[in-house]
Write a protein that holds these residues in place. Structure first.
Motif, mmCIF file in Angstrom:
data_model
loop_
_atom_site.group_PDB
_atom_site.id
_atom_site.type_symbol
_atom_site.label_atom_id
_atom_site.label_comp_id
_atom_site.label_asym_id
_atom_site.label_seq_id
_atom_site.Cartn_x
_atom_site.Cartn_y
_atom_site.Cartn_z
ATOM 1 N N LEU A 78 14.825 24.357 10.348
ATOM 2 C CA LEU A 78 14.011 25.122 11.281
ATOM 3 C C LEU A 78 14.708 25.195 12.632
ATOM 4 O O LEU A 78 15.168 24.185 13.165
ATOM 5 C CB LEU A 78 12.633 24.471 11.435
ATOM 6 C CG LEU A 78 11.843 24.267 10.143
ATOM 7 C CD1 LEU A 78 10.531 23.555 10.426
ATOM 8 C CD2 LEU A 78 11.587 25.609 9.469
ATOM 9 N N ARG A 79 14.754 26.398 13.180
ATOM 10 C CA ARG A 79 15.444 26.631 14.457
ATOM 11 C C ARG A 79 14.465 26.408 15.607
ATOM 12 O O ARG A 79 13.435 27.074 15.685
ATOM 13 C CB ARG A 79 16.005 28.052 14.479
ATOM 14 C CG ARG A 79 17.011 28.328 13.349
ATOM 15 C CD ARG A 79 17.159 29.804 13.063
ATOM 16 N NE ARG A 79 15.903 30.366 12.555
ATOM 17 C CZ ARG A 79 15.751 31.648 12.206
ATOM 18 N NH1 ARG A 79 16.758 32.495 12.339
ATOM 19 N NH2 ARG A 79 14.592 32.080 11.759
ATOM 20 N N VAL A 80 14.818 25.488 16.496
ATOM 21 C CA VAL A 80 13.909 25.044 17.554
ATOM 22 C C VAL A 80 14.359 25.582 18.906
ATOM 23 O O VAL A 80 15.532 25.454 19.282
ATOM 24 C CB VAL A 80 13.840 23.508 17.609
ATOM 25 C CG1 VAL A 80 12.849 23.061 18.691
ATOM 26 C CG2 VAL A 80 13.448 22.943 16.244
ATOM 27 N N GLY A 81 13.407 26.153 19.636
ATOM 28 C CA GLY A 81 13.628 26.532 21.020
ATOM 29 C C GLY A 81 12.962 25.507 21.923
ATOM 30 O O GLY A 81 11.759 25.245 21.788
ATOM 31 N N LEU A 82 13.724 24.903 22.823
ATOM 32 C CA LEU A 82 13.229 23.862 23.717
ATOM 33 C C LEU A 82 13.102 24.419 25.130
ATOM 34 O O LEU A 82 14.106 24.829 25.729
ATOM 35 C CB LEU A 82 14.180 22.658 23.698
ATOM 36 C CG LEU A 82 13.930 21.544 24.713
ATOM 37 C CD1 LEU A 82 12.555 20.915 24.498
ATOM 38 C CD2 LEU A 82 15.034 20.490 24.627
ATOM 39 N N VAL A 83 11.882 24.414 25.661
ATOM 40 C CA VAL A 83 11.630 24.930 27.008
ATOM 41 C C VAL A 83 11.599 23.757 27.979
ATOM 42 O O VAL A 83 10.693 22.923 27.928
ATOM 43 C CB VAL A 83 10.304 25.703 27.068
ATOM 44 C CG1 VAL A 83 10.064 26.231 28.488
ATOM 45 C CG2 VAL A 83 10.297 26.850 26.067
ATOM 46 N N GLY A 84 12.595 23.696 28.859
ATOM 47 C CA GLY A 84 12.668 22.626 29.843
ATOM 48 C C GLY A 84 13.734 21.610 29.479
ATOM 49 O O GLY A 84 13.799 21.145 28.333
ATOM 50 N N TYR A 85 14.588 21.274 30.455
ATOM 51 C CA TYR A 85 15.654 20.299 30.193
ATOM 52 C C TYR A 85 15.742 19.282 31.332
ATOM 53 O O TYR A 85 16.812 18.875 31.744
ATOM 54 C CB TYR A 85 16.999 21.011 29.993
ATOM 55 C CG TYR A 85 17.941 20.248 29.095
ATOM 56 C CD1 TYR A 85 17.652 20.099 27.737
ATOM 57 C CD2 TYR A 85 19.108 19.684 29.587
ATOM 58 C CE1 TYR A 85 18.494 19.396 26.906
ATOM 59 C CE2 TYR A 85 19.973 18.979 28.768
ATOM 60 C CZ TYR A 85 19.662 18.835 27.419
ATOM 61 O OH TYR A 85 20.507 18.137 26.578
ATOM 62 N N GLY A 86 14.553 18.896 31.832
ATOM 63 C CA GLY A 86 14.476 17.791 32.772
ATOM 64 C C GLY A 86 14.397 16.481 32.011
ATOM 65 O O GLY A 86 14.972 16.342 30.927
ATOM 66 N N LEU A 87 13.664 15.521 32.554
ATOM 67 C CA LEU A 87 13.552 14.214 31.909
ATOM 68 C C LEU A 87 13.025 14.327 30.489
ATOM 69 O O LEU A 87 13.631 13.819 29.536
ATOM 70 C CB LEU A 87 12.634 13.306 32.733
ATOM 71 C CG LEU A 87 12.222 11.987 32.075
ATOM 72 C CD1 LEU A 87 13.428 11.092 31.869
ATOM 73 C CD2 LEU A 87 11.157 11.285 32.902
ATOM 74 N N ALA A 88 11.891 15.006 30.304
ATOM 75 C CA ALA A 88 11.275 15.084 28.978
ATOM 76 C C ALA A 88 12.184 15.804 27.988
ATOM 77 O O ALA A 88 12.395 15.345 26.860
ATOM 78 C CB ALA A 88 9.924 15.787 29.066
ATOM 79 N N GLY A 89 12.735 16.943 28.405
ATOM 80 C CA GLY A 89 13.539 17.740 27.487
ATOM 81 C C GLY A 89 14.859 17.101 27.124
ATOM 82 O O GLY A 89 15.235 17.060 25.944
ATOM 83 N N SER A 90 15.577 16.585 28.126
ATOM 84 C CA SER A 90 16.929 16.078 27.880
ATOM 85 C C SER A 90 16.951 14.668 27.311
ATOM 86 O O SER A 90 17.809 14.340 26.490
ATOM 87 C CB SER A 90 17.751 16.124 29.176
ATOM 88 O OG SER A 90 17.223 15.233 30.144
#
Length: 363
Positions: A14-26
């Motif tokens: 499954l191809r995932v799009g991640l919104v946000g790459y701050g603390l939670a995302g990264s």
């Protein structure tokens, strides 16, 4: 797009799009997504050039989108969207993803109010799509160990559950998490409080009464940084929950008192620290040094050698995304539903009212 209904198996990966790459995302989402069989991190959404560079350095094949319009514009190329952006964006972005026909994972808190969480749940159900909330601390080592002890009846009837998520941060860091603007949904009540309340409800069931004390102690701070929540559960258990940035001496993470014995555990689960250091799930993941294991016993303090050592089960954050993948690929259960998150928000809203008005709130 592959199958998206929670009851309809899809084909992976499954191809995932991640919104946000701050603390939670990264730190949390991207590494756990990348480590999960059946999922692939396809796109990271961030407008910050440094974070774009960081994402490319860590996940070379990942695509970068500077905004969510770009992401949703190619919804047909994705199978799941993960919302790890600031709290105030959770509801509109989750709704937009669902409207685009995509299953969604939302970081906690899913919304600012229980009503908004239930509206999102209704939208997901109407669309036949998975909507899951990232309550990763259901897979903390101490929480898993306590669930095991409760299942074994090792404590007898539980009378009181004490849970502390305390830090010593005498100077505010600033940013939206510590903003006093209600629109930001900042402060510890909704940040760490989302974890400790969720854990209490999972362990001991629905709340009937809530009392809270919530204050701003640090000079220059705008949002609550020292909060206490007392929950009376329908089965009679009392939960006493503490979240603080102003604890000069940290208390036990858990102290659970029952009719036969108690369980006391100090120290935080090691997984967040490992992820922050750049470590990734693999052999030995989530294991804790024996010196930090808790103790079970009665009549004495664990600090003076009372009770027996209780080995901590390994923490298992990867289990959350494994369950999400199984839900989408095999029709398995949603690991954390928006309705469960709404029940926790009922308690958080009651706690906010209790602290403001100095009353006990009945649910």
């Amino acid at each position: 797009m592959t199958g998206t209904s929670p009851g309809t198996p899809a084909r992976g990966p499954l191809r995932v799009g991640l919104v946000g790459y701050g603390l939670a995302g990264s730190v949390f989402h991207a590494p756990l997504i990348a480590a999960t069989e059946g999922l692939t991190l396809d796109t990271v959404v961030t407008s910050n050039p440094e974070r774009q560079q960081q994402a490319r350095a860590e996940f070379g094949a990942v695509r970068i989108a500077s905004g969510t319009d770009e992401l949703f514009g190619r919804a047909a190329e994705l199978d799941l969207v993960v919302i790890a952006s600031p709290n105030k964006t959770h509801v509109p972005l989750a709704a937009a993803a669902l409207e685009a026909g995509l299953p969604v994972v939302v970081d906690k808190p899913v919304a600012g109010t229980a009503a908004e969480a239930r509206e999102l749940a209704a939208l997901a159900e109407e669309r036949g799509l998975l909507l899951s909330v990232f309550q990763n601390r259901r897979w903390d080592n101490d929480f898993l160990t306590l669930r095991k002890l409760l299942a074994e009846g090792a404590l007898g009837d539980v009378w009181r559950f004490e849970s502390r998520f305390e830090r010593w941060r005498p100077k505010p860091k600033g940013g939206w998490r510590e903003s006093g603007d209600p629109a930001e949904i900042g402060g510890l009540l909704y940040d760490l409080g989302s974890h400790v309340v969720d854990q209490a409800l999972v362990l001991f069931g629905p709340a009937t009464q809530v009392y809270a004390e919530s204050v701003v102690r640090r000079p220059g701070a705008e949002a609550d940084d020292d909060t206490f929540i007392a929950i009376t559960h329908a089965d009679g258990v009392r939960s006493h929950l503490y979240v603080s940035s102003t604890a000069a001496q940290l208390g036990p993470r858990f102290r659970v008192l029952g009719s036969q014995a108690g369980y006391v555990k100090y120290g935080l689960d090691p997984q967040e620290g490992a992820l922050r250091e750049g470590k990734r799930p693999g052999p030995g993941w989530g294991e804790e040094d024996e010196s930090l294991w808790g103790r079970v016993g009665s009549g004495q303090s664990p600090q003076t050698g009372g009770g027996r050592v209780e080995p901590s089960l390994p923490g298992d954050y990867p289990a959350y995304y494994a369950a999400v993948a199984k839900a989408l690929l095999e029709g398995g259960p949603n690991p954390v539903t928006a309705h469960e998150a709404a029940a926790a928000l009922d308690v958080l809203e009651a706690a906010r009212r209790s602290a403001r008005d100095g009353v006990v709130v009945s649910l």
